[in-house]
Design an enzyme around this catalytic site. Structure first.
Site, PDB file in Angstrom:
ATOM      1  CB  THR A  32      26.175 -23.573 -13.928  1.00 57.33           C
ATOM      2  OG1 THR A  32      24.747 -23.543 -13.924  1.00 57.33           O
ATOM      3  CG2 THR A  32      26.708 -22.164 -14.122  1.00 57.33           C
ATOM      4  CE  LYS A  60      21.932 -21.591 -14.732  1.00 58.46           C
ATOM      5  NZ  LYS A  60      22.162 -23.017 -14.465  1.00 58.46           N
ATOM      6  CE  LYS A  89      28.527 -25.203  -9.657  1.00 60.26           C
ATOM      7  NZ  LYS A  89      28.161 -24.811 -11.041  1.00 60.26           N
TER       8      LYS A  89
END
Length: 305
Positions: free
Chosen positions: A104, A180, A248
């Site tokens: 990602t 995503k 993150k």
């Protein structure tokens, strides 16, 4: 680019044998591939190879031996190391081979990486994944992919061996990562909301097991509630996806919206919740440990074996 004949069954390598990468490598082996692997923990790669496949000491050595290299590392910085670090893969991948990036990452970074690899004659697929460790192990991941027709032509059988669904979202890298990012917005918000709801119910005196049973059979249920709050019931915060992963990922979500001046109030709140959990020393625990930020809640204890 090379006009070499593409093999009927491409030689495949996997970099990164964490919870997801190990399952993906095993799925490829089950599908009949002689899988090459590399991991920063040599013993992990060696353990995999004992049941079939080959462990390589460096990313570069692995890259030189394969037609499709699948990278399953945590973030863009680690992908940079895989490709461009000491004895990295970028200079050892043969022209016409494919680099499949499953992390990602920022969509703009992924789009730029396609061009950097193209300069070396290497094809690229932007291919983030979803589904968790269990689905990785059973070859039932969802893959959100984008890239050129040439990259798909070589990598398609590899993608199919690792997943139940491969979405082709466009002919240029970046679109897979954009989808995503949206998925991670929802996943992070759902986990945070599930933790908040579970904590409220427990604080109000509802037995945790009864609350879980009712919610999972009611309209308020979500896949994340059902999956992650089961971890809370078991008192088991062994990380399958850690708190710091959502620090993150939700950070990437917020970063991607900032240039568009697009407000993301729920994502921002969820990000702060995961940040608080991480700052409290919970960053390496399962992401369901975000429930621990709520004060005065008596959470279920682990069941003694």
């Amino acid at each position: 680019m090379s006009d070499r004949n593409e093999p009927a069954e491409p030689r495949v390598g996997v970099v990164g044998l964490g919870a997801m990468g190990l399952g993906m490598a095993r799925s490829l082996r089950t599908a009949g591939y002689a899988v090459g692997v590399h991991d920063l923990r040599p013993e992990t790669a060696a353990d995999f190879a004992r049941d079939g496949g080959t462990a390589f000491a460096t990313c570069g050595e692995l890259a030189a031996a394969v037609d499709v290299l699948v990278s399953v590392v945590v973030n863009a910085a680690q992908v940079e190391t895989v490709l461009f670090g000491a004895d990295g893969a970028a200079d050892r991948l043969r022209p016409g081979s494919v680099f499949v990036m499953c992390s990602t990452v920022d969509p703009g970074w992924s789009a730029a990486l396609e061009g950097r690899l193209a300069d070396r004659g290497v094809l690229y697929l932007d291919a983030p994944i979803s589904g968790g460790a269990a689905r990785a192990a059973s070859g039932e991941l969802t893959m959100m992919t984008s890239g050129s027709a040439r990259a798909y032509a070589l990598a398609d059988p590899v993608l199919e061996a690792m997943s139940s669904t491969v979405y082709r979202l466009g002919e240029r890298a970046g679109l897979g990562s954009k989808v995503k990012i949206v998925n991670q917005l929802l996943a992070g918000v759902h986990i945070a909301a599930a933790a908040e709801a579970m904590a409220l119910g427990i604080k109000a005196g509802v037995p945790a097991e009864a609350l879980y049973e009712v919610i999972t059979h009611s309209a308020g249920n979500s896949w994340m509630f059902e999956n992650r709050m089961a971890h809370v019931l078991a008192g088991d915060y062994t990380p399958l996806s850690a708190v710091d992963i959502f620090v993150k990922d939700l950070g990437l979500v917020l970063d991607s919206a900032r240039p568009e001046r697009f407000p993301l109030p729920l994502a921002a709140t969820a990000h702060q919740m995961f940040l608080q959990a991480s700052a409290s020393g919970l960053g390496a625990e399962d992401d369901s440990a975000v429930i621990k930020i709520f004060p005065g809640v008596d959470l279920p204890e682990p069941v003694e074996a």
